[in-house]
Motif scaffolding. Structure first.
Motif, mmCIF file in Angstrom:
data_model
loop_
_atom_site.group_PDB
_atom_site.id
_atom_site.type_symbol
_atom_site.label_atom_id
_atom_site.label_comp_id
_atom_site.label_asym_id
_atom_site.label_seq_id
_atom_site.Cartn_x
_atom_site.Cartn_y
_atom_site.Cartn_z
ATOM 1 N N LEU A 52 -0.997 -22.743 -3.692
ATOM 2 C CA LEU A 52 -1.249 -21.287 -4.543
ATOM 3 C C LEU A 52 -2.748 -21.006 -4.164
ATOM 4 N N CYS A 53 -2.755 -19.637 -3.904
ATOM 5 C CA CYS A 53 -4.195 -18.811 -3.854
ATOM 6 C C CYS A 53 -4.072 -17.697 -4.937
ATOM 7 N N THR A 54 -5.147 -17.611 -5.567
ATOM 8 C CA THR A 54 -5.099 -16.626 -6.864
ATOM 9 C C THR A 54 -6.339 -15.670 -6.302
ATOM 10 N N ALA A 55 -6.295 -14.685 -6.558
ATOM 11 C CA ALA A 55 -7.573 -13.798 -6.650
ATOM 12 C C ALA A 55 -7.238 -12.687 -7.835
ATOM 13 N N TYR A 56 -8.210 -12.336 -8.625
ATOM 14 C CA TYR A 56 -8.219 -11.216 -9.534
ATOM 15 C C TYR A 56 -9.502 -10.304 -9.544
ATOM 16 N N PHE A 57 -8.952 -8.999 -10.144
ATOM 17 C CA PHE A 57 -10.136 -8.027 -10.058
ATOM 18 C C PHE A 57 -9.756 -7.380 -11.470
ATOM 19 N N PHE A 58 -11.067 -7.346 -12.417
ATOM 20 C CA PHE A 58 -11.019 -6.677 -13.573
ATOM 21 C C PHE A 58 -11.807 -5.243 -13.307
ATOM 22 N N CYS A 59 -10.918 -4.035 -13.227
ATOM 23 C CA CYS A 59 -11.817 -3.092 -12.967
ATOM 24 C C CYS A 59 -12.785 -2.659 -14.386
ATOM 25 N N PHE A 91 -9.548 -12.544 9.591
ATOM 26 C CA PHE A 91 -10.764 -11.508 9.942
ATOM 27 C C PHE A 91 -11.139 -11.441 11.358
ATOM 28 N N LEU A 92 -11.173 -12.739 11.974
ATOM 29 C CA LEU A 92 -11.390 -12.700 13.381
ATOM 30 C C LEU A 92 -10.581 -11.971 14.467
ATOM 31 N N ALA A 93 -9.250 -11.953 13.948
ATOM 32 C CA ALA A 93 -8.278 -11.265 14.830
ATOM 33 C C ALA A 93 -8.307 -9.789 14.535
ATOM 34 N N GLU A 94 -9.056 -9.206 13.855
ATOM 35 C CA GLU A 94 -9.148 -7.632 13.756
ATOM 36 C C GLU A 94 -9.618 -7.228 14.815
ATOM 37 N N PRO A 95 -8.818 -6.300 15.611
ATOM 38 C CA PRO A 95 -9.009 -5.807 16.951
ATOM 39 C C PRO A 95 -10.684 -5.027 16.803
ATOM 40 N N ASP A 96 -10.843 -4.273 15.678
ATOM 41 C CA ASP A 96 -11.994 -3.694 15.744
ATOM 42 C C ASP A 96 -13.144 -4.449 15.647
ATOM 43 N N TYR A 97 -13.088 -5.700 15.052
ATOM 44 C CA TYR A 97 -14.185 -6.698 14.903
ATOM 45 C C TYR A 97 -14.285 -7.454 16.347
ATOM 46 N N ARG A 113 -5.778 -4.289 6.628
ATOM 47 C CA ARG A 113 -4.929 -5.186 7.845
ATOM 48 C C ARG A 113 -5.257 -6.605 7.454
ATOM 49 N N VAL A 114 -6.484 -7.042 7.339
ATOM 50 C CA VAL A 114 -6.761 -8.548 7.088
ATOM 51 C C VAL A 114 -5.857 -9.243 5.945
ATOM 52 N N ILE A 118 -3.100 -11.948 5.544
ATOM 53 C CA ILE A 118 -3.241 -13.041 4.788
ATOM 54 C C ILE A 118 -1.824 -13.169 3.660
ATOM 55 N N ILE A 119 -1.605 -12.219 3.230
ATOM 56 C CA ILE A 119 -0.560 -12.612 2.355
ATOM 57 C C ILE A 119 0.938 -12.638 3.118
ATOM 58 N N ASN A 120 0.930 -12.228 4.414
ATOM 59 C CA ASN A 120 2.173 -12.676 5.213
ATOM 60 C C ASN A 120 1.916 -13.789 5.782
ATOM 61 N N ASP A 121 1.032 -14.508 5.678
ATOM 62 C CA ASP A 121 0.837 -15.780 6.388
ATOM 63 C C ASP A 121 1.483 -16.649 5.851
ATOM 64 N N ASN A 122 2.787 -17.531 6.394
ATOM 65 C CA ASN A 122 3.538 -18.523 6.027
ATOM 66 C C ASN A 122 2.964 -19.885 5.756
ATOM 67 N N HIS A 123 1.753 -20.025 6.390
ATOM 68 C CA HIS A 123 1.291 -21.291 6.377
ATOM 69 C C HIS A 123 0.224 -21.730 5.357
ATOM 70 N N ARG A 124 -0.185 -20.614 4.460
ATOM 71 C CA ARG A 124 -1.171 -21.048 3.508
ATOM 72 C C ARG A 124 -0.636 -20.733 2.259
ATOM 73 N N GLY A 125 0.870 -20.805 1.822
ATOM 74 C CA GLY A 125 1.281 -20.739 0.427
ATOM 75 C C GLY A 125 1.363 -19.657 0.033
ATOM 76 N N GLN A 126 1.794 -19.670 -1.411
ATOM 77 C CA GLN A 126 1.728 -18.349 -2.177
ATOM 78 C C GLN A 126 0.543 -17.745 -2.324
ATOM 79 N N VAL A 127 0.234 -16.415 -2.733
ATOM 80 C CA VAL A 127 -0.901 -15.840 -3.072
ATOM 81 C C VAL A 127 -0.555 -14.861 -4.332
#
Length: 144
Positions: A52-59, A91-97, A113-114, A118-127
């Motif tokens: 699991l990966c979790t990220a949160y933001f409280f506006c 991030f490194l795969a971003e064409p503009d970068y 796009r990054v 990340i959220i569609n990457d099947n190798h890193r588990g649930q986000v």
């Protein structure tokens, strides 16, 4: 807490793949308290598994720097990068970068796009992403 027994929450929690749990209500009814509880609950589940990966933001309407979609996305991405350092490859795969490394200013479109990769990457588990109090930002919109 009652939300864990709610059928809508259970359906969301048990769903494989991408799903959105949208919690809305009148001001002052406890949505932020509920968001805080769910953040802790999901983080607690994370300690049981490394999938699991979790990220949160409280506006916060008091800090203008945190009132933009760009700021929210930067914060969420920083948390994901901190938990799973190998997402740097997205991030490194971003064409503009890759074409302008020295001159890159990370626009919202690039970061989005990054984020999608990340959220569609099947190798890193649930986000799990939790954003609280979007309603306090009536002018918050995504401009690509």
């Amino acid at each position: 807490m009652w939300i864990l027994d709610d059928d809508r929450y259970r359906m969301w929690a048990e769903k494989d793949g991408q799903a959105i749990l949208w919690i809305s209500g009148d001001p002052g009814c406890g949505k932020s308290v509920l968001s805080s509880y769910l953040t802790k609950e999901i983080t607690h589940c994370k300690t049981k598994t490394n999938q699991l990966c979790t990220a949160y933001f409280f506006c916060d309407d008091k800090d203008e720097r945190l009132r933009t979609a760009h700021a929210i996305l930067v914060n969420l991405l920083a948390q994901l990068l901190d938990q799973v350092p190998d997402v740097i490859t997205h991030f490194l795969a971003e064409p503009d970068y890759t074409t302008n490394k020295e001159k890159t200013s990370w626009t919202f479109g690039m970061l989005w796009r990054v984020f999608e990769r990340i959220i569609n990457d099947n190798h890193r588990g649930q986000v799990y992403i939790l954003v609280d109090a979007l309603g306090i930002h009536p002018n918050l919109y995504i401009k690509m």
